[in-house]
Enzyme design. Structure first.
Site, PDB file in Angstrom:
ATOM      1  N   ARG A 239     -20.115   6.834  24.734  1.00  9.30           N
ATOM      2  CA  ARG A 239     -19.375   6.350  23.568  1.00  9.30           C
ATOM      3  C   ARG A 239     -19.123   4.853  23.733  1.00  9.30           C
ATOM      4  O   ARG A 239     -18.713   4.392  24.815  1.00  9.30           O
ATOM      5  CB  ARG A 239     -18.036   7.087  23.434  1.00  9.30           C
ATOM      6  CG  ARG A 239     -18.165   8.494  22.870  1.00  9.30           C
ATOM      7  CD  ARG A 239     -18.591   8.488  21.395  1.00  9.30           C
ATOM      8  NE  ARG A 239     -18.717   9.830  20.834  1.00  9.30           N
ATOM      9  CZ  ARG A 239     -19.836  10.539  20.776  1.00  9.30           C
ATOM     10  NH1 ARG A 239     -20.967  10.045  21.254  1.00  9.30           N
ATOM     11  NH2 ARG A 239     -19.859  11.735  20.221  1.00  9.30           N
ATOM     12  N   GLU A 268     -19.393   1.099  15.752  1.00  9.52           N
ATOM     13  CA  GLU A 268     -20.639   1.473  15.070  1.00  9.52           C
ATOM     14  C   GLU A 268     -20.415   1.522  13.568  1.00  9.52           C
ATOM     15  O   GLU A 268     -19.353   1.980  13.132  1.00  9.52           O
ATOM     16  CB  GLU A 268     -21.104   2.843  15.578  1.00  9.52           C
ATOM     17  CG  GLU A 268     -21.563   2.759  17.014  1.00  9.52           C
ATOM     18  CD  GLU A 268     -22.061   4.096  17.576  1.00  9.52           C
ATOM     19  OE1 GLU A 268     -22.278   5.047  16.792  1.00  9.52           O
ATOM     20  OE2 GLU A 268     -22.227   4.165  18.786  1.00  9.52           O
ATOM     21  N   HIS A 286     -28.028   4.612  18.599  1.00  6.16           N
ATOM     22  CA  HIS A 286     -27.409   5.915  18.881  1.00  6.16           C
ATOM     23  C   HIS A 286     -28.398   7.087  18.688  1.00  6.16           C
ATOM     24  O   HIS A 286     -28.184   7.960  17.844  1.00  6.16           O
ATOM     25  CB  HIS A 286     -26.162   6.104  17.999  1.00  6.16           C
ATOM     26  CG  HIS A 286     -25.164   7.064  18.599  1.00  6.16           C
ATOM     27  ND1 HIS A 286     -23.808   6.945  18.454  1.00  6.16           N
ATOM     28  CD2 HIS A 286     -25.335   8.191  19.352  1.00  6.16           C
ATOM     29  CE1 HIS A 286     -23.182   7.941  19.071  1.00  6.16           C
ATOM     30  NE2 HIS A 286     -24.095   8.708  19.626  1.00  6.16           N
TER      31      HIS A 286
HETATM   32  C1  DGY Z   1     -23.071  13.477  20.703  1.00  7.02           C
HETATM   33  O1  DGY Z   1     -23.550  14.599  20.526  1.00  7.02           O
HETATM   34  O2  DGY Z   1     -21.907  13.315  21.066  1.00  7.02           O
HETATM   35  C2  DGY Z   1     -23.980  12.296  20.489  1.00  7.02           C
HETATM   36  O3  DGY Z   1     -23.317  11.104  20.516  1.00  7.02           O
HETATM   37  C3  DGY Z   1     -24.824  12.443  19.247  1.00  7.02           C
HETATM   38  O4  DGY Z   1     -25.724  13.443  19.486  1.00  7.02           O
END
Ligand code: DGY
Length: 326
Positions: A239, A268, A286
């Site tokens: 993240r 983002e 991402h």
């Molecule tokens: C998640 O699943 O947390 C990713 O960031 C997106 O697939």
């Protein structure tokens, strides 16, 4: 008996929609963009179940708006967009999609690590520009990977997979973990659990896999960059807000660290000013889980979770299973 109403906040792979359509009256957001908070609340108002994304804020205001809600299924393994405590207080089950994207995400983290270490994107750009003058002994000299030290921050499923994939490169593996020792990593790879500062100081490559929590927000800040090797490469497929992105731009610009490979960003879809201009950063939109099997797996798992919630059964990957016991 009337089927329950399900709202899906953005189109997901058919595998999940087909499953849901058998059990529910389905409405899917027809536009391929995230919903505003108002749109989310309006569309959830009459739904019995909602399947949403990491861009949807699932908090008290959402639960107030979604008055008929019996369950919420996240199409993501990360769930920092959900106020799980609030869902639990209201007796609403919520779920995520672990496992199905573990290998895809770890593989992408390795892709970023190599892309930065071997300057793949800069080299590709020169080829496309038509300005490559032919082979030269001093061109695009990068970093070795084999035999170096890999630091894993957050040794859950994806961090563990990333560490296991280092076996082919004979790396020394260090890791941090906020919960318990990772016996598998220690036994299989001789990995060592170390304090965060030691991991920063000793690692040649650091890969972030810790979830976003109040404790990990800006874990990588100016002080952390100051402790890292000037040649170190930082990879983030978790993240964005785990990194103070403005501080990262400064550290990359000043040569305080060697490079960064990012798949996620603090705000983002925006990036910190200056990041896009840095040759020692590789930047992806991402896409950690973006393989056919992972995205289909996420769709099916999210759908199975929501169907179970609507039918009063235990969802396969519920984040607050205690609400179902009451
Ligand atoms: C998640 O699943 O947390 C990713 O960031 C997106 O697939």
């Amino acid at each position: 008996m009337a089927k329950p109403k399900v709202y899906v906040t953005r189109r997901i792979p058919e595998a999940g929609l087909d499953l849901l359509a058998h059990h529910a009256e389905l409405v899917v957001n027809p536009e391929d963009r995230p919903l505003s908070r108002d749109e989310l609340h309006r569309n959830a108002a009459t739904a019995d179940g909602v399947l949403g994304l990491l861009t949807d804020r699932i908090d008290a205001a959402f639960f107030d708006a979604a008055r008929n809600l019996k369950g919420y299924a996240n199409y993501a393994v990360g769930f920092d967009n959900i106020d799980v405590a609030e869902a639990t207080r209201r007796g609403i089950p919520v779920s995520n999609t672990p496992d199905v994207l573990t290998l895809a995400t770890a593989e992408l983290a390795w892709g970023l690590l190599f892309a930065v270490a071997r300057r793949v994107v800069e080299s590709d750009a020169v080829m496309r520009s038509g300005r490559w003058p032919g082979w030269g002994p001093l061109q695009f000299i990068g970093a070795d990977v084999t035999g170096k030290t890999l630091g894993i921050v957050g040794s859950g499923r994806i961090g563990t997979a990333m560490a296991r994939m280092s076996r082919g490169f004979d790396m020394k593996v260090l890791y941090t973990s906020s919960s318990r020792r990772n016996d598998a990593l220690e036994q299989e790879l001789g990995a060592r659990r170390v304090p965060f500062d030691e991991l920063l100081a000793e690692s040649d490559f650091i890969s972030i896999h810790a979830p976003l929590t109040p404790n990990t927000r800006h874990l990588f800040n100016a002080q952390a960059f100051a402790r890292m090797k000037p040649t170190a490469v930082l990879v983030n497929t978790g993240r964005g807000p785990v990194i103070d992105e403005a501080a990262l731009v400064a550290a990359l610009t000043d040569g305080q660290i060697g490079g960064a490979g990012l798949d996620v960003y603090e705000f983002e879809p925006k990036m910190a000013e200056g990041l896009a201009a840095l040759p020692n950063a590789v930047l992806l939109p991402h896409i950690g889980s973006a393989t056919r099997s992972s995205r289909d797996g996420m769709a099916e798992l999210a759908a199975r979770n929501l169907i179970a919630m609507l039918e009063g059964d235990t969802p396969p990957t519920c984040l607050n299973p205690d609400v179902l016991k009451k």
